[in-house]
Design a protein around this motif. Structure first.
Motif, PDB file in Angstrom:
ATOM      1  N   SER A 151      31.982  17.306   6.253  1.00  0.00           N
ATOM      2  CA  SER A 151      32.997  17.248   7.313  1.00  0.00           C
ATOM      3  C   SER A 151      32.787  16.106   8.294  1.00  0.00           C
ATOM      4  O   SER A 151      33.468  16.040   9.317  1.00  0.00           O
ATOM      5  N   TYR A 153      33.278  12.653   9.907  1.00  0.00           N
ATOM      6  CA  TYR A 153      34.319  11.628   9.877  1.00  0.00           C
ATOM      7  C   TYR A 153      33.748  10.235   9.612  1.00  0.00           C
ATOM      8  O   TYR A 153      34.344   9.434   8.919  1.00  0.00           O
ATOM      9  N   TRP A 154      32.624   9.939  10.238  1.00  0.00           N
ATOM     10  CA  TRP A 154      32.042   8.606  10.181  1.00  0.00           C
ATOM     11  C   TRP A 154      30.635   8.662   9.595  1.00  0.00           C
ATOM     12  O   TRP A 154      29.993   9.715   9.569  1.00  0.00           O
ATOM     13  N   TYR A 170      39.246   7.856  10.642  1.00  0.00           N
ATOM     14  CA  TYR A 170      38.501   9.103  10.490  1.00  0.00           C
ATOM     15  C   TYR A 170      38.570   9.503   9.012  1.00  0.00           C
ATOM     16  O   TYR A 170      39.645   9.804   8.493  1.00  0.00           O
ATOM     17  N   MET A 171      37.425   9.509   8.345  1.00  0.00           N
ATOM     18  CA  MET A 171      37.389   9.731   6.903  1.00  0.00           C
ATOM     19  C   MET A 171      37.556  11.208   6.548  1.00  0.00           C
ATOM     20  O   MET A 171      36.977  12.081   7.197  1.00  0.00           O
ATOM     21  N   SER A 172      38.329  11.464   5.500  1.00  0.00           N
ATOM     22  CA  SER A 172      38.440  12.816   4.945  1.00  0.00           C
ATOM     23  C   SER A 172      38.985  12.702   3.525  1.00  0.00           C
ATOM     24  O   SER A 172      39.553  11.668   3.152  1.00  0.00           O
ATOM     25  N   GLY A 179      45.018   6.753   7.141  1.00  0.00           N
ATOM     26  CA  GLY A 179      44.679   7.458   8.377  1.00  0.00           C
ATOM     27  C   GLY A 179      45.077   6.730   9.639  1.00  0.00           C
ATOM     28  O   GLY A 179      44.479   6.932  10.698  1.00  0.00           O
ATOM     29  N   SER A 247      44.308   4.223  14.590  1.00  0.00           N
ATOM     30  CA  SER A 247      43.855   5.321  13.737  1.00  0.00           C
ATOM     31  C   SER A 247      44.285   6.655  14.331  1.00  0.00           C
ATOM     32  O   SER A 247      44.461   6.792  15.541  1.00  0.00           O
ATOM     33  N   TYR A 249      43.426  10.647  14.959  1.00  0.00           N
ATOM     34  CA  TYR A 249      42.344  11.624  15.027  1.00  0.00           C
ATOM     35  C   TYR A 249      42.651  12.775  14.070  1.00  0.00           C
ATOM     36  O   TYR A 249      43.761  13.285  14.044  1.00  0.00           O
ATOM     37  N   ARG A 250      41.637  13.172  13.274  1.00  0.00           N
ATOM     38  CA  ARG A 250      41.755  14.220  12.263  1.00  0.00           C
ATOM     39  C   ARG A 250      42.757  13.802  11.176  1.00  0.00           C
ATOM     40  O   ARG A 250      43.905  14.254  11.130  1.00  0.00           O
ATOM     41  N   SER A 251      42.276  12.936  10.296  1.00  0.00           N
ATOM     42  CA  SER A 251      43.133  12.386   9.253  1.00  0.00           C
ATOM     43  C   SER A 251      43.677  13.449   8.309  1.00  0.00           C
ATOM     44  O   SER A 251      44.800  13.332   7.810  1.00  0.00           O
ATOM     45  N   GLN A 252      42.904  14.516   8.048  1.00  0.00           N
ATOM     46  CA  GLN A 252      43.396  15.554   7.144  1.00  0.00           C
ATOM     47  C   GLN A 252      44.576  16.309   7.758  1.00  0.00           C
ATOM     48  O   GLN A 252      45.507  16.724   7.051  1.00  0.00           O
TER      49      GLN A 252
END
Length: 463
Positions: A151, A153-154, A170-172, A179, A247, A249-252
């Protein structure tokens, strides 16, 4: 100022029309010993792949921060392990059976495969599949499955204050439009509203320019990233229109909220979204895929950080990790290093894109990967065509475009504060393919590092 001018003067006169091999090393040494380069730590490795011989080496074994040339390690390893044409990025849709009334009695699921190339048209493809199946109502939620990765992000050593920069999303496992959003800001005088792409109810726009129309503040778009807000704040004033990327926040959640929006736009009712695991008994109904080569193009040409880290996680998936973290995925790169006859324990690699301040590699290691790519035709066709071309495209579009150097260099750039790197290939005037690695740490301003790299590449071409 005198030192800077002296350094640039040396660069301007140091390269004759042809450079004898015996003189090449002396000239590079001269550049390294002057001006800003003398105050930095630089490693250089140059190898003639056509003749199979080393042309120059300086500090090739010392460890330095590589910045984005680290992406070459990820790209070469993935091309070898996964395969350039493999559709390894997969976003899957799971839909329960439904009757002729068009009602799905239960949840539908979207499993994220960490696809950096999942764009707006792909979102429409998911919705179109459901529409074509005759579905008009989902008596449940759209559930996102992000279990592919942890979980975080970075990655470790990434700079927290780079948010909300578009280069550090933010990676997901559920990525949509990388994103980020593109914000187009017209002039106040035009009277037109701010436009944002892609459309989504996930964000809001607050045009603060209209509150202070005579503000002298520089124009820009940001958000309260410390507070985790996705309210886009448009500030300042400008005499012409401008566009920026921010970007989310919260890409998912960006993915899932937009998915729900599009379902409703298409006339498919759904009770919002949530997150959970796809039930084992459910079969995949539809999928959007992209190949490794799709990611390599963005990773190398544009130095896209998301594409590189997403590719790193594909290595973990191929290795069989059900929920991989970066340490698991980097084991695959470490294995490649050991197979080359080097010791992976001699280096520090913590991500797939070079953002981290904890990465430490050597020019010797980078050269080993350049040689490996050249020696394997399957890897080569994934690496060489996707590298930026001097004076033509990618991150080299505005470099080495004059003095006959346009199109002669294909190389990966790397730049963070105080770090300037370049690694790739030069095709010389005699048709030889020469691999090179240049890494400088402590070079300020960065322009001094790029001037040095440009000059060395020109000397290589004239060998």
């Amino acid at each position: 100022m005198m030192r800077k001018n002296a350094f640039i003067a040396i660069l301007a006169v140091s390269c004759a029309l042809t450079v004898e091999a015996d003189d090449f090393g002396a000239r590079v040494d001269s550049l390294l010993g002057s001006g800003a380069m003398a105050r930095s730590t630089t490693s250089v490795a140059v190898y003639d792949l056509t003749d199979g011989r080393e042309l120059y080496s300086h500090n090739a074994g010392i460890l330095l921060r590589p910045a984005s040339i680290l992406k070459l390690l990820t790209a070469v390893t993935a091309s070898d392990v996964i395969g350039v044409d493999t559709p390894c990025f997969r976003t899957s849709l799971y839909v329960p059976s439904h009757g002729s009334d068009g009602i799905v009695r239960g949840d539908i699921y979207v499993r994220g495969g960490f696809d950096p190339e999942f764009m707006d048209a792909d979102m429409d493809r998911l919705v179109s599949y459901l529409k074509s199946a005759g579905i008009s109502r989902i008596e449940g939620r759209a559930v996102g499955d992000v279990s592919m990765t942890d979980s975080l992000y970075w990655g470790p050593g990434w700079c927290w204050d780079d948010a909300p920069s578009s280069f550090q999303p933010y990676m997901s496992p559920l990525m949509y439009e990388k994103g980020r959003v593109q914000v187009y800001v017209p002039t106040l005088a035009s009277g037109r509203p701010v436009k944002v792409f892609p459309r989504s109810t996930f964000y809001t726009v607050n045009d603060l320019r209209r509150v202070s129309p005579y503000s002298k503040q520089s124009p820009g778009v940001t958000r309260d990233w410390m507070g985790g807000s996705n309210e886009l704040l448009v500030t300042g004033n400008a005499s012409r229109a401008y566009g920026l990327e921010v970007s989310m926040y919260r890409s998912q959640d960006f993915f899932m909220q937009t998915f729900v929006d599009r379902l409703r736009e298409a006339g498919i009712d759904v009770d919002g979204y949530s997150f959970g695991l796809v039930p084992d008994a459910m079969d995949e109904s539809f999928a959007v895929t992209h190949t490794l080569n799709d990611a390599l193009h963005e990773m190398l040409k544009e130095s896209d950080n998301l594409s590189a880290d997403a590719t790193l996680f594909q290595l973990g998936r191929i290795a069989g990790y059900k929920q991989a973290d970066r340490k698991d995925c980097i084991k695959i790169i470490r294995r490649e290093i050991d197979r080359m006859g080097l010791d992976a324990d001699d280096y520090k690699i913590v991500d797939g894109n070079g953002i981290s301040l904890y990465n430490y590699v050597s020019a010797e290691l980078m050269m080993a990967f350049l040689k490996k790519a050249y020696s394997d035709s399957d890897i080569w066709r994934g690496i060489f065509p996707n590298l930026p071309v001097s004076g033509r495209d990618g991150t080299l579009k505005h470099r080495m475009g004059t003095d006959g150097m346009a199109g002669k260099v294909r190389a990966k750039t790397g730049t963070v504060s105080g770090v300037s790197s370049l690694a790739g290939y030069v095709t010389t005037h005699r048709g030889h393919v020469v691999a090179f690695v240049i890494m400088s740490n402590g070079v300020i301003p960065i322009r001094n590092g790029t001037l040095f790299q440009n000059e060395v590449c020109e000397m290589i071409y004239n060998l």
